[in-house]
Design an enzyme around this catalytic site. Sequence first.
Site, short mmCIF file in Angstrom:
data_model
loop_
_atom_site.label_atom_id
_atom_site.label_comp_id
_atom_site.label_asym_id
_atom_site.label_seq_id
_atom_site.Cartn_x
_atom_site.Cartn_y
_atom_site.Cartn_z
N SER A 1 2.87 -0.73 5.16
CA SER A 1 1.42 -0.80 5.17
C SER A 1 0.97 -2.24 5.49
CB SER A 1 0.86 -0.30 3.84
OG SER A 1 -0.53 -0.12 3.91
N GLU B 1 -0.24 9.78 7.68
CA GLU B 1 -0.65 8.45 7.24
C GLU B 1 -2.04 8.46 6.61
OE1 GLU B 1 1.06 5.82 7.08
OE2 GLU B 1 2.64 5.87 8.59
N HIS C 1 1.34 8.36 3.55
CA HIS C 1 1.55 6.93 3.76
C HIS C 1 2.38 6.37 2.60
CE1 HIS C 1 0.30 2.90 5.10
NE2 HIS C 1 -0.11 2.62 3.88
#
Length: 557
Positions: free
Chosen positions: A212, A341, A464
């Site tokens: 991330s 995601e 994610h």
Amino acid sequence: MYMLKLSYILLFLGFVKFSWQDKQVPKVSTFTGNIRGYYKKSRSDRLYEAYEGIPYAQSPVGKFRFQPPRPIKKWSKDLSATKKSSVCMQYLMTFTTHGNRVKGSEDCLYINIYVPVRNNRKPLLPVMFWIHGGAFQFASGNEANETLFMDRNIVFVAINYRLGPFGFLSTGDIVVPGNMGLKDQSMALRWVFNNIKSFGGNPNKITIFGMSAGGASVHYHYLSPMSAGLFKRGISISGVAFCPWAQTKHAPEKAKKLGALMKCRTDNTKKMIDCLQSRPARIIAQAVGDFMFWLYNPFTPFGPVVETYGSNPFISNSPINIINNGQVYDVPWISGVVSKEGLYTAAEFVDNAKLLWHLNDHWDEIAPYLLDFNYTIPLDQHRQVAKKIKNYYLRSGPINYDKVESIIQMMSDRLFNIDFEKAVRLQARINKSPVWTYYYSYRAEHSVSEILSGGSTTDYGVCHGDDIFLTLNSIISNVTKPQDLAMQQLLINFYTSFAIQGIPYIDEASWPSLNPNDPDFRYLHIVNFTNIKMEVNNNFANKSFWKTIPFNENKLN
């Protein structure tokens, strides 16, 4: 005679005791001083050395708040590195947080280092340098669970760096140019490069990897002269520097808003920063919530900027122009995304009928913040663009549970996928070093979406962070299902093979590097531990649609 013999016996016992205690405490000698750690055991019961809470920079408090990090001074006594430091001051952005959302300390620039027991080992081990995610606003390197990695012959490093306004405030001038958090990372990387040999690590085989905001940070280190030469390869997991949330817009405007919230005068930058440096850190951290329009969106109010002022910028041009100009560090790179995601941050509201209804009623107002185009589309076009996106992804009818899958795909494409392909293609075209890409769609028994949603176990797909957290998160990585355990080992092999050999191996799958001139996008699809294959997509992330939206982002000069 008796007393003399007794003295010898006591002396011998004392020596044995000293030697035993000495053996129980691993020690290293670095350029900044001696360090004493302790022993831990890996997931498979392998003994390893742990050194936690090592300072790599001086404490950034008082007049040093919002300023670049300063190298740590040498210490004279042995440093006891047996306890993790405080996390950096932050505003927590998850539904599972109850009560006070602020935690941490400004005194937080520390490293944790883990290494297999050395036993006079001569070959230096590859180093894996972890940069945590958290939207540049929250989380910590302390959360990384190294125990699985310590079953392999690598050195594992995790760092803390300044977050939110403490790490990424920018006044857009010489007073606070910005990027303090990225400069923290670079200083930590330099400390490791200079000292890791003392721990048995090879400074010439450092792999930086992150997820991330950590993945975007890894990419940023390829773009900064400050970090060039300090690492050999990198892995960007679910985040690149091209992502809209990884490039802060209107930073000076946000700095003034923070100043006003803290009741500081905002007509003079120097005086405003002097005032902000005098305000309690917890009050400043609490104010981060005032920059989020709907729930926790946009989720990166403070992040990386292009520094147009200052004598030592982290970056002085946009990421796309740095790469296009051939100024990107030319070493191998892996980057990938997971199938859903957009569950960050969609998991916060897709299981909540009331929030879905609110999104339906206020779509035109919320969309610019949810999809992060508030500053990159002119205000008078916000409504038009919001409607266009809604018509393409959500079609007609109300936004409700029937539209959840489409919402997640929309957020995945806009916030992660489109710019992932754009970044890897350009870097593969400019650099000589290989670039590998992957797409991960294995859903384990537990998912990060359970944390983000506040406990919902609804299976909306692979969230994610689900891939890396299967190996690094204490909660999710503590799995028992045979399939999850197999995937866990596959991922560990993937990451560590790249660190050790410079080429990624995933269960003998054929994985060629990216050909940037191929009009189709090719990537390794990790479906499960027995189904791993190359795939091709000529419209990845619905890019033909997104090309019709005139975002003022990632433009070449």
